[in-house]
Design a protein around this motif. Sequence first.
Motif, PDB file in Angstrom:
ATOM      1  N   MET A 103       0.834  -1.206   0.000  1.00  0.00           N
ATOM      2  CA  MET A 103       0.000   0.000   0.000  1.00  0.00           C
ATOM      3  C   MET A 103       0.873   1.263   0.000  1.00  0.00           C
ATOM      4  O   MET A 103       0.489   2.283  -0.581  1.00  0.00           O
ATOM      5  CB  MET A 103      -0.982   0.000   1.172  1.00  0.00           C
ATOM      6  N   ALA A 104       2.056   1.202   0.600  1.00  0.00           N
ATOM      7  CA  ALA A 104       2.965   2.347   0.536  1.00  0.00           C
ATOM      8  C   ALA A 104       3.482   2.535  -0.886  1.00  0.00           C
ATOM      9  O   ALA A 104       3.552   3.659  -1.398  1.00  0.00           O
ATOM     10  CB  ALA A 104       4.125   2.152   1.507  1.00  0.00           C
ATOM     11  N   ILE A 105       3.830   1.430  -1.545  1.00  0.00           N
ATOM     12  CA  ILE A 105       4.292   1.492  -2.935  1.00  0.00           C
ATOM     13  C   ILE A 105       3.201   2.073  -3.834  1.00  0.00           C
ATOM     14  O   ILE A 105       3.455   2.914  -4.702  1.00  0.00           O
ATOM     15  CB  ILE A 105       4.693   0.081  -3.417  1.00  0.00           C
ATOM     16  N   THR A 106       1.980   1.642  -3.605  1.00  0.00           N
ATOM     17  CA  THR A 106       0.851   2.091  -4.422  1.00  0.00           C
ATOM     18  C   THR A 106       0.591   3.580  -4.226  1.00  0.00           C
ATOM     19  O   THR A 106       0.334   4.316  -5.189  1.00  0.00           O
ATOM     20  CB  THR A 106      -0.401   1.272  -4.072  1.00  0.00           C
ATOM     21  N   ALA A 107       0.645   4.025  -2.984  1.00  0.00           N
ATOM     22  CA  ALA A 107       0.440   5.452  -2.725  1.00  0.00           C
ATOM     23  C   ALA A 107       1.533   6.288  -3.377  1.00  0.00           C
ATOM     24  O   ALA A 107       1.256   7.332  -3.984  1.00  0.00           O
ATOM     25  CB  ALA A 107       0.404   5.711  -1.220  1.00  0.00           C
ATOM     26  N   ARG A 108       2.767   5.842  -3.271  1.00  0.00           N
ATOM     27  CA  ARG A 108       3.871   6.601  -3.877  1.00  0.00           C
ATOM     28  C   ARG A 108       3.745   6.676  -5.395  1.00  0.00           C
ATOM     29  O   ARG A 108       4.283   7.587  -6.026  1.00  0.00           O
ATOM     30  CB  ARG A 108       5.210   5.980  -3.483  1.00  0.00           C
ATOM     31  N   ALA A 109       3.032   5.732  -5.984  1.00  0.00           N
ATOM     32  CA  ALA A 109       2.793   5.751  -7.427  1.00  0.00           C
ATOM     33  C   ALA A 109       1.665   6.707  -7.805  1.00  0.00           C
ATOM     34  O   ALA A 109       1.350   6.846  -8.990  1.00  0.00           O
ATOM     35  CB  ALA A 109       2.475   4.350  -7.926  1.00  0.00           C
TER      36      ALA A 109
ATOM     37  N   GLY B   4      -3.386   7.575   9.999  1.00  0.00           N
ATOM     38  CA  GLY B   4      -2.035   8.064   9.734  1.00  0.00           C
ATOM     39  C   GLY B   4      -0.958   7.268  10.425  1.00  0.00           C
ATOM     40  O   GLY B   4       0.177   7.736  10.566  1.00  0.00           O
ATOM     41  N   ARG B   5      -1.267   6.046  10.825  1.00  0.00           N
ATOM     42  CA  ARG B   5      -0.260   5.218  11.501  1.00  0.00           C
ATOM     43  C   ARG B   5       0.691   4.560  10.502  1.00  0.00           C
ATOM     44  O   ARG B   5       1.802   4.174  10.861  1.00  0.00           O
ATOM     45  CB  ARG B   5      -0.946   4.157  12.358  1.00  0.00           C
ATOM     46  N   LEU B   6       0.225   4.388   9.273  1.00  0.00           N
ATOM     47  CA  LEU B   6       1.047   3.821   8.214  1.00  0.00           C
ATOM     48  C   LEU B   6       0.854   4.628   6.941  1.00  0.00           C
ATOM     49  O   LEU B   6      -0.248   5.124   6.686  1.00  0.00           O
ATOM     50  CB  LEU B   6       0.651   2.363   7.948  1.00  0.00           C
ATOM     51  N   PRO B   7       1.905   4.761   6.130  1.00  0.00           N
ATOM     52  CA  PRO B   7       1.745   5.475   4.861  1.00  0.00           C
ATOM     53  C   PRO B   7       0.969   4.620   3.865  1.00  0.00           C
ATOM     54  O   PRO B   7       1.253   3.433   3.680  1.00  0.00           O
ATOM     55  CB  PRO B   7       3.195   5.683   4.389  1.00  0.00           C
ATOM     56  N   GLY B   8      -0.016   5.214   3.257  1.00  0.00           N
ATOM     57  CA  GLY B   8      -0.808   4.473   2.284  1.00  0.00           C
ATOM     58  C   GLY B   8      -2.024   5.250   1.868  1.00  0.00           C
ATOM     59  O   GLY B   8      -2.308   6.341   2.380  1.00  0.00           O
ATOM     60  N   PRO B   9      -2.774   4.695   0.944  1.00  0.00           N
ATOM     61  CA  PRO B   9      -3.955   5.375   0.424  1.00  0.00           C
ATOM     62  C   PRO B   9      -5.167   5.186   1.337  1.00  0.00           C
ATOM     63  O   PRO B   9      -5.152   4.379   2.267  1.00  0.00           O
ATOM     64  CB  PRO B   9      -4.191   4.661  -0.909  1.00  0.00           C
ATOM     65  N   ARG B  10      -6.216   5.940   1.065  1.00  0.00           N
ATOM     66  CA  ARG B  10      -7.536   5.645   1.627  1.00  0.00           C
ATOM     67  C   ARG B  10      -7.932   4.268   1.094  1.00  0.00           C
ATOM     68  O   ARG B  10      -7.778   3.982  -0.090  1.00  0.00           O
ATOM     69  CB  ARG B  10      -8.542   6.701   1.171  1.00  0.00           C
ATOM     70  N   ILE B  11      -8.461   3.425   1.942  1.00  0.00           N
ATOM     71  CA  ILE B  11      -8.767   2.049   1.550  1.00  0.00           C
ATOM     72  C   ILE B  11     -10.249   1.763   1.730  1.00  0.00           C
ATOM     73  O   ILE B  11     -10.838   2.084   2.766  1.00  0.00           O
ATOM     74  CB  ILE B  11      -7.921   1.049   2.357  1.00  0.00           C
ATOM     75  N   LEU B  12     -10.839   1.143   0.706  1.00  0.00           N
ATOM     76  CA  LEU B  12     -12.171   0.576   0.800  1.00  0.00           C
ATOM     77  C   LEU B  12     -12.021  -0.932   0.634  1.00  0.00           C
ATOM     78  O   LEU B  12     -11.382  -1.393  -0.321  1.00  0.00           O
ATOM     79  CB  LEU B  12     -13.097   1.116  -0.286  1.00  0.00           C
ATOM     80  N   THR B  13     -12.588  -1.697   1.547  1.00  0.00           N
ATOM     81  CA  THR B  13     -12.383  -3.136   1.534  1.00  0.00           C
ATOM     82  C   THR B  13     -13.705  -3.895   1.508  1.00  0.00           C
ATOM     83  O   THR B  13     -14.674  -3.487   2.147  1.00  0.00           O
ATOM     84  CB  THR B  13     -11.546  -3.584   2.745  1.00  0.00           C
TER      85      THR B  13
END
Length: 424
Positions: free
Chosen positions: A114-120, A145-154
């Motif tokens: 998810m960090a890789i995806t956000a950075r993209a 904001g505990r981890l870098p990443g996008p807004r997630i819908l699951t």
Amino acid sequence: MLRLFSIAALLCAATAAPAQDGTTFIHAGSVITEAGSAARGPSTITVREGRVVSIDDGHTPADEGTELVDLSGHTVLPGLIEMHSHLGGNPGTDYRDQTVETQEWSAVLAVTNMAITARAGFTTVRVPGIGSDVGHALRRATAEGRLPGPRILTSGRGLSIIGGHGDVSGFREDVLAVLDGHNTCTGAVECAARVREAGRRGSDFIKITATGGVLSQQARGLDQHFTDEEMRAIVTTAHGLGMHVAAHAHGPRGIEAAARAGVDTIEHGTFADDAALEAMRVNGTAFVPTLMAYTGIRERLGTGVFTPQVEVKVRETLSVVGQAARNAHARGVRVVFGTDAGVFEHGRNAEEFAMYVDLVGMTPTEVLRSATIGAAEVLGMEEEIGRLAPGYSADLIAVRGDPQADISALNDVDYVMVRGRPIE
């Protein structure tokens, strides 16, 4: 509860950039506030408490205590929306690995992906089909904001017929019993109950496997699996609970039946024919083509990763890549951006943009819209994400060049902000 606690603890062990409680000025060389609108010239975007406060012409000097982000050599635009990504998985794994890998390992992979995806450049990601504990914990970790990443819908686990795509196949019966994800249903009543259970667990939407799938070990073809009645029960129940429905579907009759049942999106849609596409158009069903999935599959063909029954299905799909999506676009079916990341390496998502131009026949502006406000509208989030405007979430990216003229500009993203937090 013990498993939920262990995964949540794992996800929260790392830290992301802190929330921006103060004011941030972003000096942009140009701003695309919404795909399809003319870019504004040099501008100052003011961000406070995770939201866009204003977009003003020129570069406003920053006062003491105001953070300044200099993107004066860049085009700033809304963050991208990825409608189909399997964050908890990586490509090329042996199907037998599921007998030894745990949800905790899926969480480890997802934290990285998810960090890789956000950075993209992807600031919102819809995750169709992931263990509920993992998906819900990821969603919370990035929201807080505990981890870098996008807004997630699951969706949590996708719903499947017994022995269909999404169920476990290819093992002894006693192994199947251990691996059972309790995500199958038979008949309208049981299928409705599974939707209600997903709602109780806090899923954002429902994913169903309306047809067979390419990479699963089931060898029951790629057309309709759920009955018409079962799909209607799933959709009616989900919509009543405020959840949309994403239908994995390859075969034409399964696509047509899912669209007539009222699903909100068709994922893949590989063999959609005229009747299936017309059902999608009439019912307002959006098309998520996942064209990069076929790239990931093609790159692994002949490597020994695929079992014989899977390889037959692989070769069948590779012969028609992009044809259904092109016909859908020409017919007026809404195409929204989604890649099936996890079937190929995470972070390569933006490679699909050029495919929409080359294979689907979309203009760069149409492509950009499919991954911003168009996707937001399908999600029912068009008042929150997909454009840059006062009051909207501060989800934005910066690139060099003009993606509405050359979509390849999105291949290199130099700056990403999600909910007002920069992604380092």
